[in-house]
Design an enzyme around this catalytic site. Structure first.
Site, PDB file in Angstrom:
ATOM      1  N   CYS A   2       0.835  -1.187   0.000  1.00  0.00           N
ATOM      2  CA  CYS A   2       0.000   0.000   0.000  1.00  0.00           C
ATOM      3  C   CYS A   2       0.884   1.255   0.000  1.00  0.00           C
ATOM      4  O   CYS A   2       1.952   1.255   0.618  1.00  0.00           O
ATOM      5  CB  CYS A   2      -0.946   0.111   1.200  1.00  0.00           C
ATOM      6  SG  CYS A   2      -2.060  -1.281   1.381  1.00  0.00           S
ATOM      7  N   ARG A  27       3.399  -0.058  -5.031  1.00  0.00           N
ATOM      8  CA  ARG A  27       3.205  -0.665  -3.708  1.00  0.00           C
ATOM      9  C   ARG A  27       1.873  -1.402  -3.600  1.00  0.00           C
ATOM     10  O   ARG A  27       1.633  -2.106  -2.624  1.00  0.00           O
ATOM     11  CB  ARG A  27       3.260   0.423  -2.624  1.00  0.00           C
ATOM     12  CG  ARG A  27       4.548   1.198  -2.624  1.00  0.00           C
ATOM     13  CD  ARG A  27       4.530   2.236  -1.532  1.00  0.00           C
ATOM     14  NE  ARG A  27       4.587   1.618  -0.227  1.00  0.00           N
ATOM     15  CZ  ARG A  27       5.694   1.265   0.387  1.00  0.00           C
ATOM     16  NH1 ARG A  27       6.847   1.494  -0.186  1.00  0.00           N
ATOM     17  NH2 ARG A  27       5.669   0.708   1.563  1.00  0.00           N
ATOM     18  N   TRP A  74      -3.068  -2.543  -1.580  1.00  0.00           N
ATOM     19  CA  TRP A  74      -2.831  -3.959  -1.861  1.00  0.00           C
ATOM     20  C   TRP A  74      -3.564  -4.695  -0.742  1.00  0.00           C
ATOM     21  O   TRP A  74      -3.170  -4.653   0.416  1.00  0.00           O
ATOM     22  CB  TRP A  74      -1.335  -4.277  -1.838  1.00  0.00           C
ATOM     23  CG  TRP A  74      -1.034  -5.681  -2.250  1.00  0.00           C
ATOM     24  CD1 TRP A  74      -0.906  -6.148  -3.523  1.00  0.00           C
ATOM     25  CD2 TRP A  74      -0.792  -6.802  -1.385  1.00  0.00           C
ATOM     26  NE1 TRP A  74      -0.621  -7.496  -3.502  1.00  0.00           N
ATOM     27  CE2 TRP A  74      -0.546  -7.924  -2.211  1.00  0.00           C
ATOM     28  CE3 TRP A  74      -0.770  -6.975  -0.009  1.00  0.00           C
ATOM     29  CZ2 TRP A  74      -0.278  -9.187  -1.704  1.00  0.00           C
ATOM     30  CZ3 TRP A  74      -0.503  -8.242   0.498  1.00  0.00           C
ATOM     31  CH2 TRP A  74      -0.250  -9.330  -0.343  1.00  0.00           C
ATOM     32  N   ASN A  98      -0.845   1.730   5.761  1.00  0.00           N
ATOM     33  CA  ASN A  98      -0.071   0.689   5.087  1.00  0.00           C
ATOM     34  C   ASN A  98       0.391  -0.263   6.182  1.00  0.00           C
ATOM     35  O   ASN A  98       1.016   0.164   7.144  1.00  0.00           O
ATOM     36  CB  ASN A  98       1.138   1.339   4.389  1.00  0.00           C
ATOM     37  CG  ASN A  98       2.170   0.320   3.955  1.00  0.00           C
ATOM     38  OD1 ASN A  98       1.831  -0.823   3.642  1.00  0.00           O
ATOM     39  ND2 ASN A  98       3.429   0.733   3.942  1.00  0.00           N
ATOM     40  N   GLY A  99       0.071  -1.566   6.040  1.00  0.00           N
ATOM     41  CA  GLY A  99       0.499  -2.541   7.051  1.00  0.00           C
ATOM     42  C   GLY A  99      -0.671  -3.374   7.528  1.00  0.00           C
ATOM     43  O   GLY A  99      -1.721  -3.428   6.866  1.00  0.00           O
ATOM     44  N   GLU A 478      14.926 -18.033 -11.599  1.00  0.00           N
ATOM     45  CA  GLU A 478      14.521 -16.649 -11.858  1.00  0.00           C
ATOM     46  C   GLU A 478      13.677 -16.567 -13.135  1.00  0.00           C
ATOM     47  O   GLU A 478      12.672 -15.851 -13.181  1.00  0.00           O
ATOM     48  CB  GLU A 478      15.785 -15.772 -11.952  1.00  0.00           C
ATOM     49  CG  GLU A 478      15.594 -14.357 -12.467  1.00  0.00           C
ATOM     50  CD  GLU A 478      14.708 -13.481 -11.595  1.00  0.00           C
ATOM     51  OE1 GLU A 478      14.221 -13.935 -10.553  1.00  0.00           O
ATOM     52  OE2 GLU A 478      14.482 -12.333 -12.004  1.00  0.00           O
ATOM     53  N   LYS A 482       9.869 -15.182 -13.249  1.00  0.00           N
ATOM     54  CA  LYS A 482       9.483 -14.054 -14.116  1.00  0.00           C
ATOM     55  C   LYS A 482       8.324 -14.460 -15.014  1.00  0.00           C
ATOM     56  O   LYS A 482       7.377 -13.704 -15.191  1.00  0.00           O
ATOM     57  CB  LYS A 482      10.655 -13.611 -15.011  1.00  0.00           C
ATOM     58  CG  LYS A 482      11.769 -12.886 -14.330  1.00  0.00           C
ATOM     59  CD  LYS A 482      11.538 -11.392 -14.203  1.00  0.00           C
ATOM     60  CE  LYS A 482      11.250 -11.002 -12.784  1.00  0.00           C
ATOM     61  NZ  LYS A 482      12.313 -11.034 -11.842  1.00  0.00           N
ATOM     62  N   GLU A 485       4.984 -14.873 -12.942  1.00  0.00           N
ATOM     63  CA  GLU A 485       4.392 -13.648 -12.375  1.00  0.00           C
ATOM     64  C   GLU A 485       3.896 -12.687 -13.457  1.00  0.00           C
ATOM     65  O   GLU A 485       2.950 -11.935 -13.233  1.00  0.00           O
ATOM     66  CB  GLU A 485       5.351 -12.942 -11.411  1.00  0.00           C
ATOM     67  CG  GLU A 485       6.534 -12.269 -12.044  1.00  0.00           C
ATOM     68  CD  GLU A 485       7.422 -11.553 -11.037  1.00  0.00           C
ATOM     69  OE1 GLU A 485       6.906 -10.978 -10.071  1.00  0.00           O
ATOM     70  OE2 GLU A 485       8.656 -11.580 -11.225  1.00  0.00           O
ATOM     71  N   HIS A 501      14.273 -36.995 -11.045  1.00  0.00           N
ATOM     72  CA  HIS A 501      13.745 -37.371  -9.735  1.00  0.00           C
ATOM     73  C   HIS A 501      12.278 -36.959  -9.580  1.00  0.00           C
ATOM     74  O   HIS A 501      11.779 -36.864  -8.463  1.00  0.00           O
ATOM     75  CB  HIS A 501      14.591 -36.739  -8.626  1.00  0.00           C
ATOM     76  CG  HIS A 501      16.004 -37.218  -8.656  1.00  0.00           C
ATOM     77  ND1 HIS A 501      16.371 -38.499  -8.303  1.00  0.00           N
ATOM     78  CD2 HIS A 501      17.150 -36.608  -9.050  1.00  0.00           C
ATOM     79  CE1 HIS A 501      17.676 -38.647  -8.460  1.00  0.00           C
ATOM     80  NE2 HIS A 501      18.169 -37.504  -8.911  1.00  0.00           N
ATOM     81  N   LYS A 601       5.120  -4.223  -5.420  1.00  0.00           N
ATOM     82  CA  LYS A 601       6.569  -4.098  -5.549  1.00  0.00           C
ATOM     83  C   LYS A 601       7.268  -4.215  -4.208  1.00  0.00           C
ATOM     84  O   LYS A 601       8.341  -4.766  -4.106  1.00  0.00           O
ATOM     85  CB  LYS A 601       6.870  -2.743  -6.192  1.00  0.00           C
ATOM     86  CG  LYS A 601       8.333  -2.478  -6.440  1.00  0.00           C
ATOM     87  CD  LYS A 601       8.809  -3.204  -7.669  1.00  0.00           C
ATOM     88  CE  LYS A 601      10.272  -2.982  -7.956  1.00  0.00           C
ATOM     89  NZ  LYS A 601      10.831  -4.107  -8.718  1.00  0.00           N
TER      90      LYS A 601
HETATM   91  C1  F6R Z   1      10.059 -10.834  -8.607  1.00  0.00           C
HETATM   92  C2  F6R Z   1      10.262  -9.844  -7.570  1.00  0.00           C
HETATM   93  C3  F6R Z   1      10.101 -10.266  -6.154  1.00  0.00           C
HETATM   94  C4  F6R Z   1      11.095  -9.508  -5.249  1.00  0.00           C
HETATM   95  C5  F6R Z   1      10.835  -9.847  -3.779  1.00  0.00           C
HETATM   96  C6  F6R Z   1      11.829  -9.199  -2.852  1.00  0.00           C
HETATM   97  O1  F6R Z   1      10.245 -10.281  -9.886  1.00  0.00           O
HETATM   98  O2  F6R Z   1      10.518  -8.706  -7.849  1.00  0.00           O
HETATM   99  O3  F6R Z   1      10.245 -11.640  -6.014  1.00  0.00           O
HETATM  100  O4  F6R Z   1      12.387  -9.863  -5.618  1.00  0.00           O
HETATM  101  O5  F6R Z   1       9.535  -9.442  -3.438  1.00  0.00           O
HETATM  102  O6  F6R Z   1      11.737  -7.812  -2.918  1.00  0.00           O
HETATM  103  P1  F6R Z   1      12.914  -6.895  -2.411  1.00  0.00           P
HETATM  104  O7  F6R Z   1      14.087  -7.147  -3.299  1.00  0.00           O
HETATM  105  O8  F6R Z   1      12.387  -5.514  -2.514  1.00  0.00           O
HETATM  106  O9  F6R Z   1      13.214  -7.311  -0.996  1.00  0.00           O
END
Ligand code: F6R
Length: 606
Positions: A2, A27, A74, A98-99, A478, A482, A485, A501, A601
């Site tokens: 948020c 956020r 969020w 926020n929280g 990774e 990607k 998501e 396995h 984010k």
């Molecule tokens: C995936 C992504 C998330 C962040 C994770 C940690 O593309 O961006 O998996 O890597 O939420 O976030 P930070 O790096 O801000 O601690």
């Protein structure tokens, strides 16, 4: 998660509140709202869905008022509906939050027993009611806030607007970040300084437990024991322009394209490229360290996983690594004096921060690889190791990831030299190899068009597997993260040797298998796993170099060919094709690339 914003202004604030919220949309983006005081009376606009819905509402029903608060949400408690959107109002009070208020149920029950009527399913609304009850009992706004804060358990950042108080905004911070901006005859509140960049670069960060009283002249801050405290004023350099999309279709596309530059800046910070030396990081003595523990979440965790290979191989330094959401609960026994490294783009991730605090309690030296230098994680660390990626707006991390890798690679070289596991000549070779990364990343960027074509060919798949060995294994993880998501296609990353396995049962001609395999000492083993996939009809997308293709022993359905490079730097460069594949597959699928559903984010809840 948020985003919250507040403006105590001299001119109408509604439009500026919404502009600020745009900068905070990373956020959370499932609903939004603003409240202002018009002639001393509270007015409010809220809308479910993206911020553009609120913008349309504001255009249709403009709010006047020179003081206001805003929120982009969020959802945690209560679905993403207009009714649950912030600001929440009770009596004279409007609150954005926020929280999570962990004890909201018991507070709500008590308030309902006292006659309060709730409009939403949120935890936040209890705060508005608690304040309203205190004000109705004759408390001053400050006393009402101090008293209310003592009743709240959990994590929060709050901005509060009170009817009849034309020169007052209240704020509080426990667990979630909050910045106060000081302008000319105006004051501001924001979840981060970027939200306030168009108004001011003079920022005061509230610290853990702080609460604040803002008027147009400035801010008075109190600590958790209600004692007045001074917090430093920071004049930030961050230019408002840095968060524009430019000519790119998405922030993510822009951020992928920025990688040669930002990796170059980051490497130059940690390496003496002219001398071929890794700079000894100030405050870190790798020679004295016996073990390192790393904790992070998501993409940052995968960066840490690559770091583990580098530290162990180059510096013979054992590394324990875990996702922060497990690390913090594992009750890891840590020898006092050890080194713990936390990796985070935002520097606000709740589980990473909690792990950091656990390690601090256990007497560890705390180092943080962070992209936001003013973040909580940066501020609570002994040693800050910045990634110089600049603001990352796309929810999916790209440039922050490759900058994290650049920092960890440089640190591993410095650690190896400090521990005597490499000599000056090997250090020079490694530094020269790292210096090539920006150029090689530029070459990888040139493959965008052909990777976009592959995206078009796989976008209907319902499952995609990613395989890799050694440092290519975290890149496979990774790549899968990607893809899922962004495009909402189910994807899994596996260590190539694990295929037989279990996951091999999934393979048939409908399953694309992305094999991340530069031609290195492990290539032959991975090539055998590829044969196993081919024998079962799997559609191989091989990410490799000329030599790898020549030694693959089969013709993959698709090949992404990267230049030849030293194996130590391959994970940084090989991150680019998996980013592009996820991006372009998502674009074909028409998903919201910069703001995928259900994500945010900055993950400031546990
Ligand atoms: C995936 C992504 C998330 C962040 C994770 C940690 O593309 O961006 O998996 O890597 O939420 O976030 P930070 O790096 O801000 O601690």
């Amino acid at each position: 998660m948020c985003g919250i914003v507040g403006i105590l202004g001299n001119a109408p604030v509604a439009e500026r509140l919404i502009d600020s919220l745009k900068r905070l949309e990373y956020r959370g983006y499932d609903s939004a709202g603003i409240a202002t005081l018009e002639g001393g009376r509270l007015t409010r606009l809220r809308a479910a869905g993206k911020l553009k819905n609120l913008e349309a509402e504001a255009a249709a029903h403009p709010l006047a008022g020179v003081i206001g608060i805003g929120h982009t949400r969020w959802a945690t408690h209560g679905g993403p509906t207009e009714r649950n959107a912030h600001p929440h109002v009770a009596g004279r009070v409007a609150v954005v939050h926020n929280g999570i208020i962990e004890n909201f149920r018991e507070l709500k029950d008590a308030l309902i027993a006292g006659g309060a009527v709730f409009e939403s399913d949120t935890d936040t609304e209890v705060i508005a009611h608690l304040l309203s009850v205190a004000l109705a009992a004759g408390e001053t706004p400050q006393d009402a806030l101090a008293k209310t804060l003592k009743r709240l358990r959990g994590a929060f950042a709050l901005a509060i607007l009170i009817e009849g108080e034309e020169d007052l905004l209240l704020a509080a911070r426990r667990g979630s970040p909050l910045a106060v901006g000081l302008g000319k005859g105006e004051t501001y509140l924001g979840s981060d300084a970027i939200a306030l960049a168009p108004f001011t670069n003079r920022i005061v960060y509230l610290e853990e437990g702080d609460w604040a009283v803002l008027d147009r002249k400035g801010v008075t801050i109190f600590d958790a024991e209600d004692r007045p405290v001074a917090r430093p004023l920071k004049v930030l350099q961050s230019s408002a322009l840095l968060v524009e999309k430019g000519n790119y279709r998405h922030f993510m596309a822009k951020e992928i394209a920025e990688q040669p530059d930002v990796i170059g800046h980051t490497l130059a910070y940690y390496l003496d490229l002219a001398e071929g030396r890794a700079k000894a990081p100030e405050g870190l003595d790798f020679a004295a360290v016996e073990r390192v523990s790393i904790a992070a979440c998501g993409t940052a965790y995968y960066a840490g996983l690559v770091g583990k290979y580098w530290f162990e191989r180059l510096a013979r330094l054992p590394v324990d690594i875990d996702v922060a959401s497990e690390f913090r609960y594992r009750e890891v026994p840590l020898k006092p004096g050890g080194l713990s490294i936390f990796i985070s783009q935002s520097g606000e991730t709740a589980d990473t921060l909690a792990s950091l605090r656990y390690c601090r309690e256990a007497g560890q030296r705390i180092a943080a690889v962070v992209n936001v230098p003013t973040s909580t994680i940066a501020r609570e660390s002994d040693v800050v190791l910045p990634t110089l990626a600049g603001p990352e707006i796309g929810v999916a991390s790209t440039k922050a990831f490759t900058c994290q890798l650049s920092v960890l690679a440089s640190l591993a070289v410095a650690a190896a030299r400090a521990r005597g596991t490499i000599d000056a000549a090997e250090e020079k070779r490694l530094v020269e190899a790292l210096a090539e990364v920006p150029r090689l990343v530029s070459q990888a960027l040139a493959l965008e068009h052909e990777i976009a074509e592959i995206g078009r060919r796989i976008h209907k798949a319902s499952d995609v597997l990613y395989l890799g060995r050694g440092t290519s294994y975290p890149i496979a993880l990774e790549g899968a993260l990607k893809l899922k998501e962004l495009s909402y296609i189910h994807a899994e990353g596996y260590a190539a040797g694990e295929l037989k396995h279990g996951p091999i049962a999934l393979i048939d001609e409908s399953v694309p298998v992305v094999v991340v395999a530069p031609f290195d000492s492990l290539f032959e083993k991975t090539a055998s796993n590829m044969q196993e996939v081919a024998a079962r009809g799997g559609r191989i997308i091989l990410v490799t170099d000329e030599e790898g293709l020549a030694h693959a022993g089969l013709t993959p359905a698709e090949t992404i060919l990267l230049p030849k490079m030293p194996p130590e730097i391959a994970p940084i460069v090989y991150a680019i094709p998996v980013q592009f594949l996820a991006y372009h597959t998502a674009v074909v699928n028409g998903t919201d690339v910069d703001q995928p559903r259900n994500l945010a984010k900055s993950v400031t809840v546990e």
